[in-house]
Design an enzyme around this catalytic site. Structure first.
Site, PDB file in Angstrom:
ATOM      1  CB  CYS A 169      -0.954  -0.012   1.183  1.00  0.00           C
ATOM      2  SG  CYS A 169      -2.061  -1.437   1.154  1.00  0.00           S
ATOM      3  CG  HIS A 313      -1.402   4.878   5.370  1.00  0.00           C
ATOM      4  ND1 HIS A 313      -1.260   4.662   4.020  1.00  0.00           N
ATOM      5  CD2 HIS A 313      -1.691   3.664   5.924  1.00  0.00           C
ATOM      6  CE1 HIS A 313      -1.455   3.372   3.759  1.00  0.00           C
ATOM      7  NE2 HIS A 313      -1.708   2.751   4.893  1.00  0.00           N
ATOM      8  CG  HIS A 350      -6.332   1.291   1.673  1.00  0.00           C
ATOM      9  ND1 HIS A 350      -5.382   1.630   0.733  1.00  0.00           N
ATOM     10  CD2 HIS A 350      -5.644   0.894   2.779  1.00  0.00           C
ATOM     11  CE1 HIS A 350      -4.175   1.456   1.239  1.00  0.00           C
ATOM     12  NE2 HIS A 350      -4.304   1.011   2.479  1.00  0.00           N
TER      13      HIS A 350
END
Length: 421
Positions: A169, A313, A350
């Site tokens: 990620c 994040h 996400h």
């Protein structure tokens, strides 16, 4: 080897496809309004409570002028054609043409966390139900992480290095980091850097749900009747990330190339901090994440108090959000109270390997417009009462320096500092 040239690196264009919109401009228009792009899954059928996802609206590869039915059939890993289109749009946004001089000096590095998983799923279904001769001869290239960048080169004509930074990620920031270092050192003049993820598949949705990583949408949850409220980083009722597909590509250029080719800088890549946790395969490590953030600020030759905004994040998981804020407290100390911290994942979800590139592009655009995109769906959590998460509405603010955080499975961290121009 020749010594590095120590050139300055700028972002000169970008493209994105997200649950908020098929293009970057469509994404920006909805992001600045504080909207979310979530809905119950339509790409596939699942028997899961984690059934709210982010899907790119109106994404149809056959609508693209370089894709026919044979091309779409053979390249059935979704990240291949999406990468090709985003690289094309990013070069157009930058106004950079590929010719005999720029082509060999242009690299492409597009990351992904899951790569061609969708193509493997189709091949396995064909193998089990129709036999080994029905496994596509295109399966192996569809699985290769570097293949989307290679196909983009075949479409657009660049012949610089192509490979795929694989940082889960954090892949998008790794691509920006590696690409910037290559330009700085003189390996190339331009880099298409970013991440693309096409992850809305039954096995991936169930896998995340069984990890208790994604939100389970049960009666009584505020997302049950309104999926747009599913992702809520830093809120008191955050209960897991929202899985999304998407992609983002930035065009990086050496300072010397901007005047030569009439390019317009959007931001400077000022500092990069990267490391790994050596701790746990999914649990973040406060000590090393803090070092990664400090490393990016130090690489930019700044002090923590110089940072004016943090693009977090911020995945909407209980543990992840808490640890990220603890790291920010360690780095910024008393300054944190005056630094806005927001998460685009509240609006997009996400997108795994694509997340950091999308968020970098959105934050640069926001900085250019004197805006900070919000953390929507926010209900205050006393745990974060000392943090300004830019709740629910876009904010007007002039600033020139921001930090972009990205962390990934396997304990990989990459943070980037950008400066406005």
């Amino acid at each position: 080897m020749k010594p590095p040239k120590n050139r300055r690196v700028y972002v000169v264009g970008y493209a994105a496809a997200t649950p908020l919109g098929r293009t970057f401009s469509a994404t920006w228009d909805r992001a600045v309004k504080g909207e979310a792009g979530f809905r119950r899954v339509t790409r596939c059928r699942v028997d899961a409570l984690s059934n709210v996802v982010g899907e790119i609206p109106d994404w149809d590869p056959l609508s693209l002028d370089f894709v026919n039915r044979k091309e779409a059939y053979n390249w059935n890993a979704g990240f291949v054609i999406l990468t090709m289109e985003l690289c094309k749009e990013a070069l157009q946004h930058a106004g950079l043409e590929m010719d005999k001089d720029t082509s060999p000096r242009t690299a492409c590095m597009i990351g992904s966390a899951l790569n061609g998983t969708d193509a493997f799923r189709t091949a396995m279904d064909n193998y089990l139900n129709q036999g080994p001769l029905k496994v596509s001869p295109y399966l192996l290239p569809n699985l290769c992480a570097n293949l989307p960048s290679g196909k983009a080169g075949m479409l657009l004509g660049f012949t610089g290095p192509v490979f795929s930074p694989q940082g889960a990620c954090a892949s998008g920031n790794h691509a920006i980091g590696v690409g910037s270092r290559m330009i700085r050192d003189g390996d190339c003049d331009f880099v298409l850097a970013g991440g693309v993820e096409t992850c809305i598949l039954p096995e991936i949705i169930h896998g995340f749900e069984n990890m208790n990583a994604t939100l389970k949408v049960v009666p009584g949850d505020r997302a049950y009747d309104d999926p747009s409220q599913a992702s809520r980083p830093f809120s008191i009722d955050r209960k897991g990330l929202i899985l999304s597909e998407g992609g983002g590509v930035l065009v990086l250029a050496a300072r010397e190339m901007m005047d030569a080719y009439g390019l317009t800088p959007k931001a400077e890549v000022l500092g990069i901090g990267w490391n790994s946790d050596a701790f746990h395969f999914i649990r973040p490590n406060k000590k090393t994440i803090t070092l990664s953030i400090r490393g990016a600020i130090d690489d930019a030759a700044l002090q923590p108090g110089d940072i004016q905004y943090v693009n977090a994040h911020g995945t909407s998981t209980s543990r992840g959000d808490s640890i990220e804020i603890d790291c920010l407290r360690s780095v910024f100390g008393k300054h944190l109270k005056g630094i806005p911290v927001s998460s685009n994942k509240s609006q997009i979800g996400h997108t795994l390997g694509a997340a950091a590139a999308i968020e970098a592009a959105l934050s640069i655009e926001a900085m250019h417009h004197g805006r900070i995109l919000p953390t929507i769906n926010h209900i205050p959590d006393p745990e974060f009462e000392d943090v300004d998460v830019v709740p629910n509405e876009t904010r007007k603010m002039d600033y020139q320096l921001f930090l972009s955080n990205a962390f990934g499975f396997g304990g990989t961290n990459c943070c980037v500092v950008f400066r406005g121009v």
